[in-house]
Enzyme design. Sequence first.
Site, PDB file in Angstrom:
ATOM      1  N   LYS A 155       0.811  -1.222   0.000  1.00  0.00           N
ATOM      2  CA  LYS A 155       0.000   0.000   0.000  1.00  0.00           C
ATOM      3  C   LYS A 155       0.848   1.277   0.000  1.00  0.00           C
ATOM      4  O   LYS A 155       0.450   2.300  -0.544  1.00  0.00           O
ATOM      5  CB  LYS A 155      -0.942   0.001   1.201  1.00  0.00           C
ATOM      6  CG  LYS A 155      -2.019  -1.072   1.094  1.00  0.00           C
ATOM      7  CD  LYS A 155      -3.394  -0.514   1.291  1.00  0.00           C
ATOM      8  CE  LYS A 155      -4.469  -1.499   0.870  1.00  0.00           C
ATOM      9  NZ  LYS A 155      -4.417  -2.791   1.614  1.00  0.00           N
TER      10      LYS A 155
ATOM     11  N   GLU B 200      -9.401   6.910   3.398  1.00  0.00           N
ATOM     12  CA  GLU B 200     -10.321   5.953   4.006  1.00  0.00           C
ATOM     13  C   GLU B 200      -9.511   4.732   4.384  1.00  0.00           C
ATOM     14  O   GLU B 200      -8.476   4.458   3.775  1.00  0.00           O
ATOM     15  CB  GLU B 200     -11.410   5.570   3.007  1.00  0.00           C
ATOM     16  CG  GLU B 200     -11.010   4.463   2.006  1.00  0.00           C
ATOM     17  CD  GLU B 200      -9.900   4.836   1.018  1.00  0.00           C
ATOM     18  OE1 GLU B 200      -9.653   6.053   0.854  1.00  0.00           O
ATOM     19  OE2 GLU B 200      -9.275   3.926   0.433  1.00  0.00           O
TER      20      GLU B 200
ATOM     21  N   SER C  78       1.593  -9.839  -1.076  1.00  0.00           N
ATOM     22  CA  SER C  78       1.335  -8.397  -0.974  1.00  0.00           C
ATOM     23  C   SER C  78       1.590  -7.811   0.408  1.00  0.00           C
ATOM     24  O   SER C  78       1.818  -6.612   0.531  1.00  0.00           O
ATOM     25  CB  SER C  78      -0.098  -8.088  -1.419  1.00  0.00           C
ATOM     26  OG  SER C  78      -1.032  -8.850  -0.684  1.00  0.00           O
TER      27      SER C  78
HETATM   28  C1  LIG Z   1      -5.258  -3.846   1.300  1.00  0.00           C
HETATM   29  C2  LIG Z   1      -4.534  -5.079   0.983  1.00  0.00           C
HETATM   30  C3  LIG Z   1      -4.893  -5.894  -0.109  1.00  0.00           C
HETATM   31  C4  LIG Z   1      -6.080  -5.633  -0.986  1.00  0.00           C
HETATM   32  O1  LIG Z   1      -6.035  -4.474  -1.710  1.00  0.00           O
HETATM   33  P1  LIG Z   1      -5.717  -4.440  -3.277  1.00  0.00           P
HETATM   34  O2  LIG Z   1      -5.996  -3.041  -3.658  1.00  0.00           O
HETATM   35  O3  LIG Z   1      -6.640  -5.425  -3.930  1.00  0.00           O
HETATM   36  O4  LIG Z   1      -4.305  -4.821  -3.439  1.00  0.00           O
HETATM   37  C5  LIG Z   1      -4.114  -6.998  -0.395  1.00  0.00           C
HETATM   38  N1  LIG Z   1      -3.051  -7.325   0.382  1.00  0.00           N
HETATM   39  C6  LIG Z   1      -2.686  -6.590   1.451  1.00  0.00           C
HETATM   40  C7  LIG Z   1      -1.509  -7.019   2.253  1.00  0.00           C
HETATM   41  C8  LIG Z   1      -3.412  -5.444   1.793  1.00  0.00           C
HETATM   42  O5  LIG Z   1      -3.045  -4.721   2.863  1.00  0.00           O
END
Ligand SMILES: *Cc1c(COP(=O)(O)O)cnc(C)c1O
Length: 398
Positions: free
Chosen positions: A89, A111, A379
């Site tokens: 993020k 948000e 992610s």
């Molecule tokens: C917020 C988040 C997501 C989902 O958001 P996307 O916009 O779909 O990437 C995925 N993985 C993590 C670790 C997050 O914090």
Amino acid sequence: MTEPDRQGRFGPYGGVYVPETLMEPLRELDCEYRRAWRDPAFRRELNHYLKHYVGRPTPLYLAARMTAALGGPRIYLKREDLCHTGAHKINNSLAQCLLARRMGKRRVIAETGAGQHGVATATCAALFGLECVVYMGRVDMARQALNVFRMQALGAEVVAVTAGQQTLKEAISEAMRDWVTNVRQTHYVLGTAYGAAPYPEMVRNFQSVIGVEARRQILAQEGRLPAALVACVGGGSNAIGLFHPFLRDRRVALIGVEAGGLGIRSGQHAARFADGRVGVLQGTRTYVLQDGEGQIRLTHSVSAGLDYAAVGPEHAWLHDTGRAEYSYVTDDEAVAAFHQLARWEGLLSALESIHAVAWVIRHARRRWSKRDLVIVNLSGRGDKDVQQIAAWEQSHEA
Ligand SMILES: *Cc1c(COP(=O)(O)O)cnc(C)c1O
């Protein structure tokens, strides 16, 4: 095919579905964003902070024990969990805060659902000395007390949203209201590849550093492109950031994994492609979970970051054109995969990211040979989720 048209549409999706008062701020943002993205000085500064502050490039790591255990393709993990603040993020928050500063805006708002985007934005606001206000549903604040503390420690004001279900959807509405009222000095840092144009394209470009690096890394490490990329899809930013630099590589399969929650038939999930219909929600036209009357349905996932009723419009387009495919993984499978990855690789994955890993555990061996390469986007890291997983397991033992 890879870029939206001048109205910000990806085929029939996307666009600008907002009240009249937001048209001008969005037009201004569009203009400023395009100018910045073309400006070498902006890109240099962004790259400087991505390298020295976020810690990029993140590694592309061959998960050898996972690969051996599954007996299928060679599996690489793109290690976004190693970014400062623990997830992808911050790539977007950092770029948008730099853009805010460039536009002369002293105040940013955001948000947040689980709090990860709020923490990333509060972090970058502190870094650049910007005032920061984060809107968060009251229910989410109670569930994510640690992230509320982090944001406050970073100097942000966290505003409890008490409308409706008191979660992410209401927090977005409240942030938009603030933006309309304070637009002269305020930039709205939207947290995913969603909303009215130019946000979906802008956030995608800020996150595409993930795919640009991964493409370069796999070519350096293996000398060829992967058979597939796999990423979880909430709003869709980590997935589109990984996919985008590979869109023209037609032989690379793109696979997005949504939250299957308690299963599609239970109705308690966030699998927009499996069970949604086209509609308009919060500025954009896309696949939305809605009932027969067009009311937005309640969603469920063990993972807060995937728990939203609509999906980014570029994914809707990639879905319809067949360039990407979308699947889902249930809560059970996700939690099981969390433990498997921990034992195989010594990695505690975020509950969001583990959906992509779980999909690979279920499908990779049947679909690909040992020679093939598969890149999975890790992610985020799972420290934030350990209490949630412990509670989930207790309730399932009972
Ligand atoms: C917020 C988040 C997501 C989902 O958001 P996307 O916009 O779909 O990437 C995925 N993985 C993590 C670790 C997050 O914090």
